[in-house]
Motif scaffolding. Structure first.
Motif, short mmCIF file in Angstrom:
data_model
loop_
_atom_site.label_atom_id
_atom_site.label_comp_id
_atom_site.label_asym_id
_atom_site.label_seq_id
_atom_site.Cartn_x
_atom_site.Cartn_y
_atom_site.Cartn_z
N TRP A 128 0.84 -1.20 0.00
CA TRP A 128 0.00 0.00 0.00
C TRP A 128 0.88 1.25 0.00
N SER A 129 1.93 1.23 0.80
CA SER A 129 2.82 2.39 0.91
C SER A 129 3.56 2.64 -0.39
N ILE A 130 3.94 1.58 -1.09
CA ILE A 130 4.56 1.74 -2.42
C ILE A 130 3.59 2.46 -3.36
N GLY A 131 2.33 2.03 -3.34
CA GLY A 131 1.33 2.67 -4.19
C GLY A 131 1.08 4.11 -3.82
N PHE A 132 0.95 4.39 -2.52
CA PHE A 132 0.70 5.77 -2.08
C PHE A 132 1.86 6.68 -2.46
N HIS A 133 3.06 6.23 -2.20
CA HIS A 133 4.26 7.01 -2.54
C HIS A 133 4.30 7.29 -4.04
N GLY A 134 4.04 6.25 -4.85
CA GLY A 134 4.04 6.43 -6.29
C GLY A 134 2.93 7.34 -6.76
N GLY A 135 1.74 7.22 -6.16
CA GLY A 135 0.61 8.05 -6.56
C GLY A 135 0.84 9.52 -6.26
N TRP A 136 1.42 9.79 -5.10
CA TRP A 136 1.73 11.18 -4.71
C TRP A 136 2.71 11.78 -5.72
N ASP A 137 3.78 11.04 -6.03
CA ASP A 137 4.78 11.53 -6.97
C ASP A 137 4.20 11.68 -8.38
N TYR A 138 3.34 10.74 -8.78
CA TYR A 138 2.74 10.82 -10.11
C TYR A 138 1.89 12.07 -10.26
N ALA A 139 1.12 12.38 -9.21
CA ALA A 139 0.28 13.58 -9.27
C ALA A 139 1.13 14.85 -9.30
N GLU A 140 2.24 14.85 -8.57
CA GLU A 140 3.15 16.00 -8.59
C GLU A 140 3.85 16.13 -9.94
N ASN A 141 4.48 15.04 -10.36
CA ASN A 141 5.38 15.10 -11.51
C ASN A 141 4.69 15.12 -12.86
N TYR A 142 3.45 14.61 -12.92
CA TYR A 142 2.77 14.57 -14.22
C TYR A 142 1.40 15.24 -14.21
N LEU A 143 0.50 14.80 -13.34
CA LEU A 143 -0.89 15.28 -13.42
C LEU A 143 -0.99 16.78 -13.19
N PHE A 144 -0.34 17.29 -12.12
CA PHE A 144 -0.46 18.71 -11.79
C PHE A 144 0.78 19.51 -12.18
N GLY A 145 1.87 18.85 -12.47
CA GLY A 145 3.08 19.56 -12.91
C GLY A 145 3.62 20.52 -11.88
N THR A 146 3.63 20.11 -10.63
CA THR A 146 4.17 20.96 -9.56
C THR A 146 5.66 20.71 -9.41
N HIS A 147 6.32 21.56 -8.65
CA HIS A 147 7.70 21.28 -8.25
C HIS A 147 7.68 20.13 -7.25
N ASP A 148 8.79 19.40 -7.21
CA ASP A 148 8.94 18.28 -6.28
C ASP A 148 10.32 18.42 -5.64
N SER A 149 10.35 18.86 -4.38
CA SER A 149 11.62 19.14 -3.69
C SER A 149 12.47 20.13 -4.50
#
Length: 292
Positions: free
Chosen positions: A219-240
């Motif tokens: 579950w944690s692998i999925g949550f971590h990946g989902g958070w990063d996917y939304a940052e890096n692709y869906l919303f195009g926000t900065h990440d660190s």
């Protein structure tokens, strides 16, 4: 001397086991990074960073450089403890379901954070302008890389390391220690902020809670990946502090950095702490559906 199961026969304490795992991982990481540097020197680094934005290939190589040592160190510890490789959070039933559920929760959590920033006037989002064909390609690439990030970082920080430390200190002190390490290492990123580090520590605790409730890393692998996917692709926000190439939307922060996240990204916003608290609460109250 029989090496298989040696740690058990020698009654090596939990703290030393964790230290051996870290030492093995660091040595292997050095080897992998050296080989990667040689490969890049001979093939060139063109296409890894475009216009100051990270590509899926660049992030993927970085995460692969972490995953390989994590796998190697985990395999070595499984041999020395004479247990299956999957004993450190990679076993259990319903793995695909847990990853998919975690992925959905991670996307929802970052999506809620982005919407809070937009609604409060602390961010503006416009189209990433990549077109639907490129969007499909980038979407698939960033999804694969985001899940790779989840696997690499969860295995490295909350696989064997969390398991070993928990034997000596109990689960939650061990979760605090691994979350602190997770936070400190992310703090090495040039664009990280104090609030961002606090958010990363909080994220580590939420991810540890997922492990506690499900009995595995999935579950944690999925949550971590989902958070990063939304940052890096869906919303195009900065990440660190980093920005990515080929995003569906392009998010720009507005206003005070402690609320908007500024150059750090949404994880640098105080709103993120609230979202993580909600994620943890939602996880806790849904524990009956996360049967081991």
């Amino acid at each position: 001397m029989r090496l298989r199961g040696w740690l058990n026969a020698a009654r090596v304490k939990a703290g030393w086991r964790a230290a051996i795992f870290v030492a093995l991982g660091v040595v292997q990481l050095g080897v992998v990074m050296a080989l990667l540097a040689i490969a890049i020197r001979h093939t060139g680094d063109s296409g890894l960073i475009v216009g100051g934005r990270y590509t899926p290939l660049f992030i993927g190589l970085n995460e692969l450089a972490l995953l390989l040592p994590a796998l190697g160190a985990t395999g070595a510890m499984a041999f020395l403890e004479d247990v299956p490789f999957t004993a450190y959070g990679l076993g259990g039933a319903g793995r695909g379901r847990l990853v998919a559920l975690g992925l959905a929760c991670g996307v929802a959590a970052l999506g809620l954070l982005a919407l809070a920033l937009l609604a409060s006037g602390h961010g503006v989002a416009v189209s990433g302008g990549i077109g639907w064909v490129a969007g499909i390609g980038y979407g698939a690439a960033w999804l694969a890389v985001s899940l790779l990030t989840g696997v690499a970082e969860e295995l490295a920080f909350r696989g064997y390391l969390l398991t070993a430390l928990a034997r000596g200190t109990g689960f939650w002190p061990a979760a605090g220690l691994t979350s602190l390490l997770f936070c400190v290492l992310h703090g090495l990123n040039a664009g990280e902020s104090a609030i961002g580090m606090a958010d990363i520590f909080g994220a580590g605790l939420v991810l540890a809670l997922g492990i506690r409730l499900t009995g595995s890393l999935w579950w944690s692998i999925g949550f971590h990946g989902g958070w990063d996917y939304a940052e890096n692709y869906l919303f195009g926000t900065h990440d660190s502090g980093a920005s990515c190439l080929g995003t569906l939307l392009d998010f720009t922060p507005r206003g005070a950095a402690y609320l908007s996240g500024g150059a750090t990204g949404p994880e640098g916003s105080l709103f993120s702490l609230g979202v993580l608290a909600l994620a943890g609460a939602g996880l806790w109250f849904s524990r009956g559906r996360l049967a081991r």
